[in-house]
Write an enzyme that holds these catalytic residues in place. Structure first.
Site, PDB file in Angstrom:
ATOM      1  N   LEU A 129       0.906  -1.171   0.065  1.00 25.17           N
ATOM      2  CA  LEU A 129      -0.096   0.024   0.163  1.00 25.17           C
ATOM      3  C   LEU A 129       0.870   1.920   0.101  1.00 25.17           C
ATOM      4  O   LEU A 129       2.114   1.041   0.419  1.00 25.17           O
ATOM      5  CB  LEU A 129      -0.620  -0.072   1.227  1.00 25.17           C
ATOM      6  CG  LEU A 129      -1.934  -1.313   1.117  1.00 25.17           C
ATOM      7  CD1 LEU A 129      -2.520  -0.770   2.765  1.00 25.17           C
ATOM      8  CD2 LEU A 129      -2.676  -1.188   0.221  1.00 25.17           C
ATOM      9  N   ASP A 130       0.175   2.333  -0.992  1.00 27.25           N
ATOM     10  CA  ASP A 130       1.160   3.110  -0.600  1.00 27.25           C
ATOM     11  C   ASP A 130       1.018   3.839   0.881  1.00 27.25           C
ATOM     12  O   ASP A 130       0.174   3.421   1.827  1.00 27.25           O
ATOM     13  CB  ASP A 130       0.487   4.662  -1.997  1.00 27.25           C
ATOM     14  CG  ASP A 130       0.626   4.108  -2.645  1.00 27.25           C
ATOM     15  OD1 ASP A 130       1.496   3.723  -3.448  1.00 27.25           O
ATOM     16  OD2 ASP A 130      -0.517   4.464  -3.542  1.00 27.25           O
ATOM     17  N   LYS A 131       2.336   5.164   0.959  1.00 30.09           N
ATOM     18  CA  LYS A 131       2.469   5.420   2.610  1.00 30.09           C
ATOM     19  C   LYS A 131       1.195   5.557   2.883  1.00 30.09           C
ATOM     20  O   LYS A 131       1.234   5.632   3.971  1.00 30.09           O
ATOM     21  CB  LYS A 131       3.868   6.284   2.126  1.00 30.09           C
ATOM     22  CG  LYS A 131       4.239   6.766   3.471  1.00 30.09           C
ATOM     23  CD  LYS A 131       4.870   8.293   3.520  1.00 30.09           C
ATOM     24  CE  LYS A 131       5.209   9.045   4.524  1.00 30.09           C
ATOM     25  NZ  LYS A 131       5.034  10.330   4.418  1.00 30.09           N
ATOM     26  N   ARG A 230      -5.440   5.484  -7.628  1.00 23.08           N
ATOM     27  CA  ARG A 230      -5.681   7.094  -7.742  1.00 23.08           C
ATOM     28  C   ARG A 230      -4.940   7.217  -9.243  1.00 23.08           C
ATOM     29  O   ARG A 230      -5.450   8.512  -9.653  1.00 23.08           O
ATOM     30  CB  ARG A 230      -4.324   7.230  -7.142  1.00 23.08           C
ATOM     31  CG  ARG A 230      -4.065   6.904  -4.766  1.00 23.08           C
ATOM     32  CD  ARG A 230      -2.980   7.030  -4.985  1.00 23.08           C
ATOM     33  NE  ARG A 230      -2.202   8.437  -4.114  1.00 23.08           N
ATOM     34  CZ  ARG A 230      -0.678   8.159  -4.062  1.00 23.08           C
ATOM     35  NH1 ARG A 230      -0.171   7.846  -3.676  1.00 23.08           N
ATOM     36  NH2 ARG A 230      -0.213   9.935  -4.271  1.00 23.08           N
TER      37      ARG A 230
END
Length: 296
Positions: A129-131, A230
Protein backbone atom coordinates in the site's frame (compact mmCIF):
# COMPACT_ATOMS: atom_id res chain seq x y z
CA UNK A 1 11.17 -10.22 -10.21
CA UNK A 2 8.87 -9.11 -13.01
CA UNK A 3 9.21 -5.68 -14.59
CA UNK A 4 5.96 -3.68 -14.47
CA UNK A 5 7.16 -0.14 -15.12
CA UNK A 6 10.50 1.42 -15.96
CA UNK A 7 12.33 4.29 -17.53
CA UNK A 8 12.97 4.16 -21.25
CA UNK A 9 16.14 2.34 -22.44
CA UNK A 10 17.46 1.53 -18.96
CA UNK A 11 20.32 -0.98 -18.71
CA UNK A 12 19.83 -4.00 -16.52
CA UNK A 13 22.94 -3.32 -14.42
CA UNK A 14 21.72 0.20 -13.64
CA UNK A 15 18.21 -1.01 -12.85
CA UNK A 16 19.28 -3.83 -10.52
CA UNK A 17 21.80 -1.61 -8.76
CA UNK A 18 19.00 0.84 -8.02
CA UNK A 19 16.28 -1.54 -6.83
CA UNK A 20 18.65 -3.79 -4.87
CA UNK A 21 20.83 -0.96 -3.48
CA UNK A 22 23.98 -2.85 -4.48
CA UNK A 23 26.94 -1.35 -6.31
CA UNK A 24 26.81 -1.46 -10.09
CA UNK A 25 30.18 -3.22 -10.23
CA UNK A 26 28.86 -6.11 -8.11
CA UNK A 27 25.81 -6.41 -10.36
CA UNK A 28 28.04 -6.40 -13.45
CA UNK A 29 30.16 -9.20 -11.97
CA UNK A 30 27.05 -11.30 -11.34
CA UNK A 31 25.95 -10.74 -14.93
CA UNK A 32 29.43 -11.57 -16.27
CA UNK A 33 29.43 -14.80 -14.23
CA UNK A 34 26.09 -15.81 -15.73
CA UNK A 35 24.27 -15.39 -12.40
CA UNK A 36 21.54 -13.11 -13.81
CA UNK A 37 18.98 -14.50 -16.23
CA UNK A 38 16.33 -12.60 -18.18
CA UNK A 39 13.46 -14.75 -19.39
CA UNK A 40 15.70 -17.75 -18.77
CA UNK A 41 18.60 -16.42 -20.85
CA UNK A 42 22.09 -15.19 -19.92
CA UNK A 43 22.49 -11.54 -20.86
CA UNK A 44 25.17 -8.82 -20.88
CA UNK A 45 25.35 -5.73 -18.66
CA UNK A 46 24.17 -3.43 -21.45
CA UNK A 47 20.93 -5.36 -21.99
CA UNK A 48 17.98 -2.93 -22.07
CA UNK A 49 15.15 -4.29 -19.93
CA UNK A 50 11.57 -4.31 -21.16
CA UNK A 51 8.09 -4.51 -19.66
CA UNK A 52 7.17 -8.10 -18.70
CA UNK A 53 10.82 -9.21 -18.52
CA UNK A 54 11.33 -11.84 -15.82
CA UNK A 55 14.65 -11.42 -14.03
CA UNK A 56 16.12 -14.25 -11.99
CA UNK A 57 19.24 -13.80 -9.85
CA UNK A 58 20.96 -17.10 -9.12
CA UNK A 59 23.29 -15.72 -6.47
CA UNK A 60 22.24 -12.80 -4.29
CA UNK A 61 25.05 -10.66 -2.89
CA UNK A 62 24.84 -9.22 0.60
CA UNK A 63 22.60 -6.20 0.74
CA UNK A 64 21.39 -3.85 3.52
CA UNK A 65 17.99 -5.52 3.78
CA UNK A 66 19.64 -8.60 5.26
CA UNK A 67 20.66 -6.43 8.21
CA UNK A 68 17.40 -4.68 8.91
CA UNK A 69 16.98 -3.47 12.46
CA UNK A 70 13.69 -4.57 14.05
CA UNK A 71 11.76 -1.65 15.54
CA UNK A 72 9.34 -1.78 18.46
CA UNK A 73 6.51 -0.07 16.58
CA UNK A 74 2.91 -1.17 17.22
CA UNK A 75 1.20 -3.07 14.41
CA UNK A 76 -2.56 -3.63 14.30
CA UNK A 77 -2.89 -7.37 13.62
CA UNK A 78 -6.38 -8.61 12.80
CA UNK A 79 -5.46 -12.25 12.13
CA UNK A 80 -2.46 -14.50 12.63
CA UNK A 81 -1.60 -18.14 12.06
CA UNK A 82 1.61 -20.04 11.33
CA UNK A 83 1.57 -18.93 7.68
CA UNK A 84 0.35 -15.37 7.46
CA UNK A 85 -0.81 -12.15 9.05
CA UNK A 86 -3.64 -9.81 8.12
CA UNK A 87 -2.79 -6.32 9.33
CA UNK A 88 -4.37 -2.88 9.33
CA UNK A 89 -1.66 -0.49 8.14
CA UNK A 90 -1.95 3.05 9.41
CA UNK A 91 -1.76 6.03 7.07
CA UNK A 92 1.71 7.56 6.97
CA UNK A 93 3.67 4.32 7.42
CA UNK A 94 6.08 3.27 4.68
CA UNK A 95 5.67 -0.43 3.90
CA UNK A 96 9.19 -1.61 3.14
CA UNK A 97 12.77 -0.32 3.31
CA UNK A 98 14.34 1.33 0.29
CA UNK A 99 17.61 3.16 -0.39
CA UNK A 100 17.86 5.99 2.11
CA UNK A 101 15.09 4.66 4.33
CA UNK A 102 15.91 1.46 6.21
CA UNK A 103 14.23 2.23 9.54
CA UNK A 104 10.73 2.66 10.97
CA UNK A 105 8.95 0.93 8.09
CA UNK A 106 6.25 -1.70 8.41
CA UNK A 107 8.83 -4.41 7.70
CA UNK A 108 11.03 -3.14 10.56
CA UNK A 109 8.01 -3.22 12.86
CA UNK A 110 6.99 -6.73 11.81
CA UNK A 111 10.52 -8.11 12.24
CA UNK A 112 10.47 -7.06 15.91
CA UNK A 113 7.86 -9.71 16.68
CA UNK A 114 7.46 -12.08 13.72
CA UNK A 115 9.35 -14.43 11.47
CA UNK A 116 8.81 -13.33 7.87
CA UNK A 117 9.34 -14.88 4.46
CA UNK A 118 12.78 -14.19 3.05
CA UNK A 119 12.52 -14.87 -0.66
CA UNK A 120 12.62 -11.24 -1.75
CA UNK A 121 14.06 -7.84 -0.86
CA UNK A 122 10.78 -7.07 0.89
CA UNK A 123 10.49 -9.68 3.66
CA UNK A 124 6.90 -10.78 4.17
CA UNK A 125 5.44 -8.26 1.74
CA UNK A 126 3.38 -9.85 -1.04
CA UNK A 127 1.54 -6.68 -2.00
CA UNK A 128 1.94 -3.09 -0.90
CA UNK A 129 0.00 0.00 0.00
CA UNK A 130 1.22 3.52 -0.64
CA UNK A 131 2.62 5.32 2.40
CA UNK A 132 -0.53 7.39 2.94
CA UNK A 133 -3.02 4.67 2.03
CA UNK A 134 -4.37 2.90 5.10
CA UNK A 135 -5.96 -0.47 5.61
CA UNK A 136 -5.71 -4.21 5.14
CA UNK A 137 -2.58 -5.99 3.96
CA UNK A 138 -1.47 -9.61 3.75
CA UNK A 139 1.93 -10.57 5.18
CA UNK A 140 3.68 -13.91 4.57
CA UNK A 141 5.52 -15.60 7.45
CA UNK A 142 7.32 -18.19 5.31
CA UNK A 143 8.53 -18.63 1.73
CA UNK A 144 5.85 -21.19 0.84
CA UNK A 145 3.09 -18.77 1.78
CA UNK A 146 4.84 -15.86 0.09
CA UNK A 147 4.96 -17.68 -3.24
CA UNK A 148 1.39 -18.96 -2.95
CA UNK A 149 -0.06 -15.56 -2.03
CA UNK A 150 1.93 -13.81 -4.76
CA UNK A 151 0.57 -16.22 -7.35
CA UNK A 152 -2.96 -15.86 -5.97
CA UNK A 153 -2.76 -12.09 -6.35
CA UNK A 154 -1.34 -12.43 -9.85
CA UNK A 155 -4.13 -14.86 -10.78
CA UNK A 156 -6.78 -12.49 -9.34
CA UNK A 157 -7.84 -14.95 -6.63
CA UNK A 158 -7.38 -12.38 -3.86
CA UNK A 159 -10.21 -9.84 -3.79
CA UNK A 160 -9.22 -6.35 -2.61
CA UNK A 161 -11.71 -3.54 -1.97
CA UNK A 162 -10.99 0.11 -1.21
CA UNK A 163 -12.94 3.14 -0.03
CA UNK A 164 -12.11 6.44 -1.68
CA UNK A 165 -13.53 9.93 -1.37
CA UNK A 166 -13.19 11.59 -4.78
CA UNK A 167 -13.92 15.00 -6.21
CA UNK A 168 -17.05 15.61 -8.27
CA UNK A 169 -20.17 13.57 -8.94
CA UNK A 170 -20.18 10.35 -10.96
CA UNK A 171 -22.66 10.21 -13.85
CA UNK A 172 -23.28 6.50 -13.22
CA UNK A 173 -23.68 4.22 -10.21
CA UNK A 174 -20.91 1.81 -11.22
CA UNK A 175 -18.31 1.25 -13.89
CA UNK A 176 -14.93 -0.14 -14.92
CA UNK A 177 -11.76 1.72 -15.84
CA UNK A 178 -9.56 -0.30 -18.20
CA UNK A 179 -6.56 1.90 -18.97
CA UNK A 180 -2.84 0.99 -19.05
CA UNK A 181 -0.52 2.57 -16.48
CA UNK A 182 3.16 3.41 -16.83
CA UNK A 183 5.73 5.84 -15.47
CA UNK A 184 5.08 9.54 -16.15
CA UNK A 185 7.97 10.72 -18.34
CA UNK A 186 7.64 14.32 -17.10
CA UNK A 187 7.56 13.47 -13.39
CA UNK A 188 9.28 10.25 -12.33
CA UNK A 189 7.46 10.21 -8.97
CA UNK A 190 4.13 9.83 -10.74
CA UNK A 191 2.42 7.15 -12.78
CA UNK A 192 0.03 7.93 -15.62
CA UNK A 193 -2.32 6.35 -18.14
CA UNK A 194 -0.13 5.81 -21.21
CA UNK A 195 0.54 3.38 -24.03
CA UNK A 196 4.32 3.71 -23.55
CA UNK A 197 6.11 1.15 -21.34
CA UNK A 198 2.85 0.40 -19.55
CA UNK A 199 0.83 -2.54 -18.30
CA UNK A 200 -2.89 -3.13 -18.43
CA UNK A 201 -4.71 -1.86 -15.35
CA UNK A 202 -8.36 -2.53 -14.44
CA UNK A 203 -10.32 -0.90 -11.61
CA UNK A 204 -14.01 -1.55 -10.91
CA UNK A 205 -15.94 1.07 -8.94
CA UNK A 206 -19.39 1.71 -7.55
CA UNK A 207 -20.94 4.71 -5.84
CA UNK A 208 -21.66 4.33 -2.11
CA UNK A 209 -22.78 7.86 -1.22
CA UNK A 210 -23.06 11.19 -3.01
CA UNK A 211 -22.35 14.57 -1.43
CA UNK A 212 -22.53 18.10 -2.88
CA UNK A 213 -19.32 18.02 -4.93
CA UNK A 214 -17.82 14.75 -3.73
CA UNK A 215 -18.53 11.03 -4.02
CA UNK A 216 -17.65 8.16 -1.72
CA UNK A 217 -16.90 5.10 -3.85
CA UNK A 218 -15.84 1.50 -3.48
CA UNK A 219 -13.05 0.32 -5.78
CA UNK A 220 -12.20 -3.30 -6.50
CA UNK A 221 -8.80 -4.03 -7.99
CA UNK A 222 -8.52 -6.53 -10.81
CA UNK A 223 -4.85 -5.64 -11.32
CA UNK A 224 -2.37 -4.12 -8.89
CA UNK A 225 -0.30 -1.43 -10.56
CA UNK A 226 1.57 1.27 -8.66
CA UNK A 227 -0.84 4.06 -7.62
CA UNK A 228 -3.54 2.35 -9.69
CA UNK A 229 -6.70 3.72 -8.07
CA UNK A 230 -5.17 7.18 -7.66
CA UNK A 231 -4.11 7.31 -11.32
CA UNK A 232 -7.39 5.95 -12.65
CA UNK A 233 -9.46 8.42 -10.62
CA UNK A 234 -7.30 11.29 -11.90
CA UNK A 235 -7.69 9.93 -15.44
CA UNK A 236 -11.50 10.17 -15.30
CA UNK A 237 -11.30 13.64 -13.70
CA UNK A 238 -12.35 12.50 -10.23
CA UNK A 239 -9.05 12.66 -8.26
CA UNK A 240 -8.99 11.35 -4.73
CA UNK A 241 -9.45 14.05 -2.11
CA UNK A 242 -6.21 15.30 -0.50
CA UNK A 243 -3.97 13.35 -2.90
CA UNK A 244 -0.57 15.13 -2.91
CA UNK A 245 0.43 13.73 -6.32
CA UNK A 246 -2.77 13.53 -8.32
CA UNK A 247 -5.24 15.87 -6.64
CA UNK A 248 -5.50 18.97 -4.46
CA UNK A 249 -4.22 19.24 -0.90
CA UNK A 250 -6.44 20.45 1.94
CA UNK A 251 -4.13 22.78 3.86
CA UNK A 252 -5.61 21.82 7.24
CA UNK A 253 -4.89 18.12 6.57
CA UNK A 254 -1.81 18.17 4.36
CA UNK A 255 0.03 15.73 6.64
CA UNK A 256 -2.55 12.95 6.24
CA UNK A 257 -2.49 12.24 2.51
CA UNK A 258 -5.13 10.84 0.16
CA UNK A 259 -8.48 9.56 1.45
CA UNK A 260 -7.96 6.01 0.23
CA UNK A 261 -8.47 3.03 2.53
CA UNK A 262 -8.13 -0.72 1.90
CA UNK A 263 -11.23 -1.77 3.80
CA UNK A 264 -11.95 -5.37 2.73
CA UNK A 265 -9.97 -8.39 1.59
CA UNK A 266 -11.15 -11.90 0.73
CA UNK A 267 -9.02 -14.91 -0.22
CA UNK A 268 -8.67 -18.68 0.23
CA UNK A 269 -6.02 -19.62 2.77
CA UNK A 270 -2.92 -20.70 0.82
CA UNK A 271 -2.54 -23.91 2.82
CA UNK A 272 -6.05 -24.92 3.91
CA UNK A 273 -8.02 -23.30 1.08
CA UNK A 274 -10.55 -22.04 3.65
CA UNK A 275 -12.02 -18.71 2.48
CA UNK A 276 -11.05 -15.85 4.79
CA UNK A 277 -12.65 -12.41 4.69
CA UNK A 278 -11.75 -9.32 6.69
CA UNK A 279 -13.19 -5.82 6.84
CA UNK A 280 -11.99 -2.73 8.69
CA UNK A 281 -13.36 0.82 8.93
CA UNK A 282 -11.20 3.86 8.10
CA UNK A 283 -9.45 5.55 11.01
CA UNK A 284 -10.83 8.54 12.90
CA UNK A 285 -8.75 11.06 10.96
CA UNK A 286 -10.08 9.75 7.62
CA UNK A 287 -13.63 10.21 8.89
CA UNK A 288 -12.82 13.62 10.34
CA UNK A 289 -11.54 14.82 6.95
CA UNK A 290 -14.50 13.29 5.15
CA UNK A 291 -16.93 15.11 7.46
CA UNK A 292 -14.99 18.35 7.11
CA UNK A 293 -15.08 18.12 3.31
CA UNK A 294 -18.72 17.19 2.86
CA UNK A 295 -20.03 19.69 5.43
CA UNK A 296 -18.05 22.78 4.48
Amino acid sequence: MEIESLEKDIRIDKYLSSVMDISRSKIQKLIKDGKVLVNGNIISSNYKIEIDDKIKILETPTNPLEHLIPSDIPVDVLYEDEDLLVINKKSGMVVHPAPGNYEDTLVNALLYKYELSNNSFRPGIVHRLDKDTSGLMLVAKNDYTHEKLSNMIKDKVVERYYLALVEGNFPSEAGTIDAPIGRDEKNREKMTVTSLNSKRAITHFKVLERFNNYTLIECKLETGRTHQIRVHMKYINHPIVNDPLYGKIISEYKEYGQLLHSYKIKFPHPRTNKVLEFEIKPDEKFMEILNYIVNK
